[in-house]
Design a protein around this motif. Structure first.
Motif, mmCIF file in Angstrom:
data_model
loop_
_atom_site.group_PDB
_atom_site.id
_atom_site.type_symbol
_atom_site.label_atom_id
_atom_site.label_comp_id
_atom_site.label_asym_id
_atom_site.label_seq_id
_atom_site.Cartn_x
_atom_site.Cartn_y
_atom_site.Cartn_z
ATOM 1 N N VAL A 147 0.839 -1.204 0.000
ATOM 2 C CA VAL A 147 0.000 0.000 0.000
ATOM 3 C C VAL A 147 0.874 1.254 0.000
ATOM 4 O O VAL A 147 0.583 2.240 -0.683
ATOM 5 N N PHE A 148 1.970 1.198 0.763
ATOM 6 C CA PHE A 148 2.834 2.366 0.909
ATOM 7 C C PHE A 148 3.993 2.378 -0.089
ATOM 8 O O PHE A 148 4.489 3.439 -0.450
ATOM 9 N N ARG A 167 4.665 0.613 -3.660
ATOM 10 C CA ARG A 167 4.104 -0.239 -4.704
ATOM 11 C C ARG A 167 5.147 -1.153 -5.353
ATOM 12 O O ARG A 167 4.796 -2.097 -6.048
ATOM 13 N N ARG A 213 -1.164 0.418 11.124
ATOM 14 C CA ARG A 213 -1.240 1.148 9.861
ATOM 15 C C ARG A 213 -2.615 1.101 9.183
ATOM 16 O O ARG A 213 -2.769 1.651 8.100
ATOM 17 N N GLU A 233 -3.883 4.565 8.349
ATOM 18 C CA GLU A 233 -3.054 5.217 7.350
ATOM 19 C C GLU A 233 -3.266 4.588 5.963
ATOM 20 O O GLU A 233 -3.143 5.274 4.949
ATOM 21 N N MET A 234 -3.570 3.308 5.934
ATOM 22 C CA MET A 234 -3.759 2.633 4.644
ATOM 23 C C MET A 234 -4.923 3.243 3.874
ATOM 24 O O MET A 234 -4.838 3.452 2.662
ATOM 25 N N ASP A 285 -6.071 6.274 4.065
ATOM 26 C CA ASP A 285 -5.660 7.591 3.566
ATOM 27 C C ASP A 285 -4.724 7.454 2.378
ATOM 28 O O ASP A 285 -4.819 8.216 1.413
ATOM 29 N N GLU A 286 -3.836 6.476 2.430
ATOM 30 C CA GLU A 286 -2.864 6.261 1.347
ATOM 31 C C GLU A 286 -3.544 5.801 0.083
ATOM 32 O O GLU A 286 -3.144 6.149 -1.032
#
Length: 265
Positions: free
Chosen positions: A172-173, A175, A257, A260-261, A263-264
Motif C-alpha cells: 500500500v505504501f 508499490r 497502519r 493510514e492505509m 488515507d494512502e
C-alpha cells in the motif's frame, strides 16, 4: 487485539461468506458451462500431466517403478504450490484492489485477507478433490497418511497468510513491493523441489534448501501422496515458528497502519 478481531470477523461472518460466494459466482457468471469450468480446467491439467509425463516422455521418479509416480509427484507439488502462491498473490494486492470498499463501507478490514484465503481454499478444494478422485481411480491413493495432508496444508496456509499480509500492507505504501514479490515468487518456485526431486541437486546446493520454508512443506505433500509416508514433523517445526512470527508481524503492522492505509489508498 486478537479477540477483538475474531469477534469482529464473527459478527461480519455473513459479509465474509457472502463475499466468497459472490466472487466464485462472478468468475463464471457469463460462461455457458458456468461453474463446470472449475472442474474441467483442473481435470484437463491432471490429464495433460499424466499423458505427457507418464505416456509420452515416460518420465520416472527415482526410487519408484510406477508409471504414474512422477505425474502424481508433479501434481502434488504444483497444486499445493498453487494454493500457496494464490494466497500470497491475493494478499499482497487485496488492500489495493479493495480500496473503494475500504473507503465506503464500514467493516473489519481484517476480513479482506480472510476472504482471500477462503476463496483460494474453495478453488483448491475443487482442484484437489478431482486429483483425489484421480488417485483413487488409478489405484494410487496413498492410504492413511493422506490424513496428514490437513495439518501440512494448514501450516502452508498460515505461512502464505503471514507473507501475504506483510507484503500487502507494505505494498500500500511502497508499490514496488508487489512487483518484487511477483519476481521473487518465480525464483522461489524453481528453488523448491516441485518439478524435480531434491536428490538430483548438486551436493553443495542441497544444504541451501534448509533456508527454503516451502521445501519441507511441498516435500511433505509429495511424500504423502507418492510414498504414503508420514511427514517429518520435526522438519516442519521451524516453518511453524516462521509462519506464526509472520502472522504476528502482519497483525501488528495492520493494527498500527490500518488507518493510514485508507488515507494512502
Amino acid at each position: 487485539m486478537m479477540p477483538l478481531m475474531l469477534r469482529g470477523l464473527w459478527a461480519y461472518r455473513g459479509f465474509v461468506l457472502g463475499s466468497v460466494k459472490r466472487e466464485f459466482q462472478s468468475k463464471y457468471a457469463n460462461a455457458i458451462l458456468g461453474a463446470l469450468w472449475s472442474l474441467l480446467s483442473p481435470l484437463a491439467m491432471i490429464l495433460v500431466y499424466t499423458v505427457i509425463f507418464a505416456e509420452v516422455m515416460r518420465a520416472r521418479l527415482p526410487g519408484s517403478d510406477s508409471n504414474l509416480a512422477y505425474s502424481v509427484y508433479l501434481c502434488a507439488g504444483i497444486l499445493t504450490w498453487g494454493l500457496f502462491a494464490e494466497i500470497v498473490g491475493r494478499g499482497q494486492n487485496v488492500f489495493i484492489e479493495q480500496a473503494n470498499l475500504l473507503k465506503k463501507v464500514s467493516f473489519p478490514r481484517i476480513a479482506l485477507p480472510v476472504i482471500a484465503v477462503l476463496s483460494a481454499l474453495v478453488n483448491f478444494g475443487i482442484i484437489f478433490g478431482l486429483f483425489t478422485v484421480f488417485l483413487l481411480a488409478s489405484g494410487n491413493f496413498p492410504g492413511l497418511a493422506y490424513a496428514a495432508l490437513l495439518p501440512v496444508l494448514l501450516l502452508m496456509v498460515l505461512l502464505a497468510l503471514g507473507i501475504g499480509m506483510v507484503s500487502g500492507i507494505l505494498n500500500v505504501f511502497f508499490r514496488d513491493v508487489g512487483q518484487f514479490m511477483t519476481i521473487a515468487m518465480q525464483f522461489w518456485f524453481w528453488f523448491t523441489p516441485i518439478v524435480y526431486p531434491a536428490s538430483i541437486l548438486p551436493e553443495h546446493v542441497r544444504p541451501l534448501l534448509a533456508f527454503n520454508p516451502m521445501a519441507p512443506l511441498i516435500g511433505a505433500c509429495q511424500g504423502i501422496l507418492v510414498k504414503n509416508a508420514w511427514p517429518d514433523w520435526g522438519a516442519l517445526a521451524p516453518v511453524l515458528v516462521l509462519a506464526l512470527l509472520l502472522c504476528v508481524l502482519g497483525l501488528r503492522m495492520f493494527r498500527k497502519r490500518a488507518g493510514e492505509m485508507v488515507d494512502e489508498l
